[in-house]
Scaffold this active site. Structure first.
Site, PDB file in Angstrom:
ATOM      1  N   ASN A 109       9.926  33.896 -18.824  1.00 21.35           N
ATOM      2  CA  ASN A 109      10.605  33.516 -18.160  1.00 21.35           C
ATOM      3  C   ASN A 109       9.597  34.899 -16.888  1.00 21.35           C
ATOM      4  OD1 ASN A 109      11.629  31.998 -16.135  1.00 21.35           O
ATOM      5  ND2 ASN A 109      13.025  33.184 -16.656  1.00 21.35           N
ATOM      6  N   HIS A 111      12.029  35.930 -13.410  1.00 14.57           N
ATOM      7  CA  HIS A 111      12.906  36.079 -13.190  1.00 14.57           C
ATOM      8  C   HIS A 111      13.053  36.915 -11.799  1.00 14.57           C
ATOM      9  CE1 HIS A 111      17.008  35.968 -12.477  1.00 14.57           C
ATOM     10  NE2 HIS A 111      17.095  37.505 -12.967  1.00 14.57           N
ATOM     11  N   SER A 138      10.531  40.314 -12.897  1.00 19.98           N
ATOM     12  CA  SER A 138      10.005  40.789 -13.988  1.00 19.98           C
ATOM     13  C   SER A 138       9.604  39.026 -14.527  1.00 19.98           C
ATOM     14  CB  SER A 138      11.735  40.656 -14.552  1.00 19.98           C
ATOM     15  OG  SER A 138      12.123  41.874 -14.162  1.00 19.98           O
ATOM     16  N   ASP A 147      18.464  35.107 -19.692  1.00 17.28           N
ATOM     17  CA  ASP A 147      17.406  36.403 -18.542  1.00 17.28           C
ATOM     18  C   ASP A 147      17.337  38.219 -19.201  1.00 17.28           C
ATOM     19  OD1 ASP A 147      16.618  34.450 -16.783  1.00 17.28           O
ATOM     20  OD2 ASP A 147      18.699  35.383 -15.527  1.00 17.28           O
TER      21      ASP A 147
HETATM   22  C1  GRF Z   1      11.162  31.941  -8.670  1.00 19.65           C
HETATM   23  O1  GRF Z   1      12.362  32.811  -7.968  1.00 19.65           O
HETATM   24  C2  GRF Z   1      11.611  32.182  -9.719  1.00 19.65           C
HETATM   25  O2  GRF Z   1      11.158  33.910 -10.339  1.00 19.65           O
HETATM   26  C3  GRF Z   1      12.634  32.121 -10.121  1.00 19.65           C
HETATM   27  O3  GRF Z   1      12.938  30.022  -9.492  1.00 19.65           O
HETATM   28  C4  GRF Z   1      12.002  30.769  -9.290  1.00 19.65           C
HETATM   29  C5  GRF Z   1      10.736  29.447  -9.066  1.00 19.65           C
HETATM   30  O4  GRF Z   1      10.035  29.224  -7.895  1.00 19.65           O
HETATM   31  N1  GRF Z   1      12.569  31.895 -11.876  1.00 19.65           N
HETATM   32  P1  GRF Z   1       8.551  28.030  -7.468  1.00 19.65           P
HETATM   33  O5  GRF Z   1       9.880  26.930  -8.695  1.00 19.65           O
HETATM   34  O6  GRF Z   1       8.213  29.189  -9.263  1.00 19.65           O
HETATM   35  O7  GRF Z   1       8.486  28.444  -6.629  1.00 19.65           O
END
Ligand code: GRF
Length: 321
Positions: A109, A111, A138, A147
């Site tokens: 994932n 984050h 991260s 997370d």
């Molecule tokens: C990103 O900020 C990511 O870190 C978080 O959700 C957002 C997704 O944005 N988990 P996208 O759909 O990849 O543009």
């Protein structure tokens, strides 16, 4: 080049991280390919982008379903696609423990914070409110805690004095788009990385009773017994004595067993130069299909052959019953 790792990406919205991964995967030397983009939201813009790039897509709403039921539908679609890894990219669903456990060590994932700081939502404002001077993103392995899970890589992004959450988010997003493809590439090729392999051998060798590590002719080796009188039961080889492969040397009962092993599985076993004459066997560790329980068994067998009597006496007695 070795076969590419197959990736399923889960998105709920915009999908800009997904796009970054899709474009990175177009490069011929990228070690992964995207085999599926799946979503809980049929309207997710990320799905349209994936379709336009000729990537298989799947959507199934979570509405009216329990978490477990919906996760099962997603899991089946992922398995059907042949994916070996699941990459979450803005997938706005909390996953059931059952789903997470099925993909343990194979689900990543991203984050938008420097974990372990600011799990959950609203990470940018929280970093600004706390007076932090740096924020960031991260990439981590997914565990059943939200997370949480081992961090695989991070990028720091400076917070400017006049930043608001939106401006900070847009700069962190640039960092995300570079970090995710890079960390994913590193992760899917880790099994070919000698340093990663060595650590896995080391953990297993040092888990045995009264063992320590000592280098021998530049190769890490593991001994049982005291520092002074201990004996080697395993060596890690990387180009040892001119050999190309990464391997583990362990002791067998003798030349007959060594020959039988090589005969039975010549892709896995070979007679190491120098040590081979005394019945040691080499096990290849860079085949990409290493069975680590099997390696632990070999380390134990070899340990037992050279361990001092005071350590094996009780085991020998137990074995007679
Ligand atoms: C990103 O900020 C990511 O870190 C978080 O959700 C957002 C997704 O944005 N988990 P996208 O759909 O990849 O543009």
């Amino acid at each position: 080049m070795a076969e590419k790792a197959k990736i399923a990406i889960l998105v709920s919205g915009r999908g800009s991280n997904m796009a970054a991964l899709v474009y990175a995967a177009k490069s011929t030397d990228c070690p992964y390919e995207i085999v599926l983009v799946a979503s809980n939201n049929a309207e997710a813009p990320g799905l349209k982008l994936a379709e336009a790039e000729d990537i298989a897509t799947f959507a199934h709403s979570h509405q009216g379903l329990s978490r477990e039921e919906h996760d099962k539908i997603m899991h089946d679609a992922i398995v059907h696609s042949g994916a070996e890894y699941v990459v979450l990219a803005g997938y706005m669903r909390i996953l059931s423990d059952g789903f997470v456990e099925k993909w343990v060590n194979r689900m990543l994932n991203i984050h938008p914070s420097l974990l372990p700081k600011y799990r959950g939502l609203d990470t940018y404002q929280r970093a600004i409110d706390a007076g932090d001077t740096v924020a960031g993103c991260s990439v981590h392995l997914v565990t059943t805690e939200l997370d949480d899970g081992p961090v695989l890589g991070q990028t720091e992004v400076a917070i400017l004095p006049d930043d608001d959450a939106e401006r900070l988010a847009s700069r962190i997003l640039i960092a995300e788009h570079q970090l995710y493809p890079k960390i994913l590439a590193k992760y899917v090729t880790r099994e070919a990385d000698p340093a990663w392999i060595l650590n896995r051998v080391r953990e297993r060798a040092l888990a045995l009773t009264e063992t320590h590590e000592r280098e021998s002719f530049g190769s890490p080796g593991w001994r049982v017994g005291s520092e002074k009188t201990g004996k080697y039961f395993a060596y890690f080889t990387q180009k040892l004595h001119g050999e190309a492969s990464v391997g583990l040397l362990v002791k067998t009962s003798g030349l007959d067993e060594q020959a039988a092993l090589i005969d039975a599985d010549p892709d896995l076993y070979y007679a190491p130069k120098f040590y081979g004459k005394s019945g040691w066997i080499a096990i290849r560790l860079n085949t990409g299909r290493t069975d680590w329980d099997h390696i632990a068994d070999w380390l134990y067998k070899s340990w037992r052959l050279v361990a001092p009597k005071r350590l094996t006496k009780m085991i020998d007695i137990a074995d007679q019953f």
